[in-house]
Design an enzyme around this catalytic site. Structure first.
Site, PDB file in Angstrom:
ATOM      1  N   PHE A   1     -12.443 -11.251 -20.207  1.00  0.00           N
ATOM      2  CA  PHE A   1     -11.709 -11.721 -19.026  1.00  0.00           C
ATOM      3  C   PHE A   1     -12.501 -12.894 -18.425  1.00  0.00           C
ATOM      4  O   PHE A   1     -13.715 -12.803 -18.268  1.00  0.00           O
ATOM      5  CB  PHE A   1     -11.590 -10.600 -17.991  1.00  0.00           C
TER       6      PHE A   1
ATOM      7  N   HIS B   1      -8.074  -6.316  -5.329  1.00  0.00           N
ATOM      8  CA  HIS B   1      -8.452  -5.841  -6.678  1.00  0.00           C
ATOM      9  C   HIS B   1      -9.861  -6.316  -7.044  1.00  0.00           C
ATOM     10  O   HIS B   1     -10.636  -5.624  -7.702  1.00  0.00           O
ATOM     11  CB  HIS B   1      -7.426  -6.354  -7.697  1.00  0.00           C
TER      12      HIS B   1
HETATM   13  N1  LIG Z   1      -9.785  -9.656 -12.400  1.00  0.00           N
HETATM   14  C1  LIG Z   1     -10.846  -9.551 -13.269  1.00  0.00           C
HETATM   15  C2  LIG Z   1     -10.946  -8.526 -14.187  1.00  0.00           C
HETATM   16  N2  LIG Z   1      -9.967  -7.572 -14.242  1.00  0.00           N
HETATM   17  C3  LIG Z   1      -9.814  -6.680 -15.359  1.00  0.00           C
HETATM   18  C4  LIG Z   1     -10.752  -5.466 -15.271  1.00  0.00           C
HETATM   19  O1  LIG Z   1     -12.110  -5.834 -15.509  1.00  0.00           O
HETATM   20  C5  LIG Z   1     -10.356  -4.436 -16.317  1.00  0.00           C
HETATM   21  O2  LIG Z   1     -10.482  -4.988 -17.604  1.00  0.00           O
HETATM   22  C6  LIG Z   1      -8.943  -3.939 -16.112  1.00  0.00           C
HETATM   23  O3  LIG Z   1      -8.813  -3.490 -14.770  1.00  0.00           O
HETATM   24  C7  LIG Z   1      -8.606  -2.799 -17.084  1.00  0.00           C
HETATM   25  O4  LIG Z   1      -9.495  -1.719 -16.930  1.00  0.00           O
HETATM   26  N3  LIG Z   1     -12.007  -8.434 -15.018  1.00  0.00           N
HETATM   27  C8  LIG Z   1     -12.999  -9.369 -14.978  1.00  0.00           C
HETATM   28  O5  LIG Z   1     -13.977  -9.285 -15.730  1.00  0.00           O
HETATM   29  N4  LIG Z   1     -12.936 -10.380 -14.076  1.00  0.00           N
HETATM   30  C9  LIG Z   1     -11.877 -10.511 -13.222  1.00  0.00           C
HETATM   31  O6  LIG Z   1     -11.852 -11.474 -12.403  1.00  0.00           O
HETATM   32  C1  LIG Z   2     -10.787  -9.817  -9.709  1.00  0.00           C
HETATM   33  C2  LIG Z   2      -9.361  -9.595  -9.984  1.00  0.00           C
HETATM   34  O1  LIG Z   2      -8.957  -8.539 -10.375  1.00  0.00           O
HETATM   35  C3  LIG Z   2      -8.423 -10.706  -9.625  1.00  0.00           C
HETATM   36  O2  LIG Z   2      -8.609 -11.720 -10.581  1.00  0.00           O
HETATM   37  C4  LIG Z   2      -6.994 -10.219  -9.604  1.00  0.00           C
HETATM   38  O3  LIG Z   2      -6.252 -11.208  -8.950  1.00  0.00           O
HETATM   39  P1  LIG Z   2      -5.197 -10.743  -7.813  1.00  0.00           P
HETATM   40  O4  LIG Z   2      -5.993 -10.097  -6.693  1.00  0.00           O
HETATM   41  O5  LIG Z   2      -4.527 -12.032  -7.339  1.00  0.00           O
HETATM   42  O6  LIG Z   2      -4.218  -9.791  -8.461  1.00  0.00           O
END
Ligand SMILES: Nc1c(NC[C@H](O)[C@H](O)[C@H](O)CO)[nH]c(=O)[nH]c1=O
Ligand SMILES: CC(=O)[C@@H](O)COP(=O)(O)O
Length: 231
Positions: free
Chosen positions: A95, A161
């Protein structure tokens, strides 16, 4: 009645135990401060223990007894120059891989410049930072590596999130190290903007992946040379 007068006002504070290795001589400093303590069998035993170790103590009522000068304080730290034979795992999030690939590149460059052989580095890709912890813990428990470097980039969006992912990732990496006994190094960016992330992945704020790799090398050395439990 507490015979505080018998001990005067003493606080026995072991300021530093010089080493975890039982075969080394334990080193304790004694400090005296104005804390009224009531004597108890445990305390008496403790005091007699310290006396039998060649420590004495002085108080208002007692003249100085056999206080032995102990050796100089020893300091333990890992070396950056002993990485050659050590094995490292890198857990990296896919990600935001626009960022994490740069962090990984910085880490690999650092390992190379400190003579870590390529065949001693395993890179494990995970979907997101949230998944880093469980994988790091498994790698740590395998006891195949002296240190586990965790790389990710969490960038704030429109909702909360971000907080969930950051908190989970942080505690996941911490728990992985505590549960496995293998140092797990936190190389995860937590940024408000993509620009902040780029600046820390080889931009004007340096490369946090490279910095975390240095920590990984030092912690591997500290554990391998000073903290390894006796077989
Ligand atoms: N939003 C970001 C994520 N989101 C995904 C989560 O880490 C995870 O893979 C998902 O929730 C499934 O369990 N991950 C990042 O590394 N950086 C982000 O900004
Ligand atoms: C860190 C996250 O999960 C973020 O990238 C998700 O974006 P959002 O808060 O706009 O759904």
């Amino acid at each position: 009645m507490a015979n505080t007068a018998a001990f005067g006002e003493i606080g026995l504070v072991p300021l530093r135990q010089s080493t975890f290795n039982p075969s080394h001589r334990p080193f304790f400093s004694l400090s005296f401060h104005n804390t009224a303590i009531s004597s108890s069998p445990k305390l008496t035993a403790a005091l007699s223990f310290t006396q039998s170790q060649g420590f004495g103590f002085a108080s208002k009522e007692q003249k100085r007894t056999d206080l032995v000068q102990t050796s100089a304080v020893r300091e333990l730290r890992g070396s950056l120059l002993s990485a050659q034979g050590h094995r490292f795992a890198i857990v990296v999030s896919r990600f935001n891989d626009l960022i994490t690939k740069k962090l990984l590149e910085g880490a690999l460059d650092t390992f190379k410049s400190y003579s870590v052989r390529e065949e001693n580095i395993d890179v494990v890709w995970v979907p997101g930072s949230f998944e880093i912890g469980v994988v790091a813990q498994q790698l740590g428990k395998s006891q195949k590596y002296q240190s586990i470097l965790c790389i990710g980039a969490v960038i704030k969006g429109d909702t909360s999130h971000y907080d969930a992912v950051v908190n989970a990732t942080t505690s996941g990496v911490l728990s992985a190290g505590l549960n496995s006994g293998t140092p797990c190094i936190f190389g995860v960016l937590t940024c408000d903007t993509l620009e902040q992330a780029f600046n820390r992945a080889g931009g004007k704020s340096g490369n946090k992946g490279a910095e975390a790799a240095l920590t990984s090398i030092e912690m591997a050395s500290l554990f391998e040379h000073h903290l390894k439990p006796l077989e």
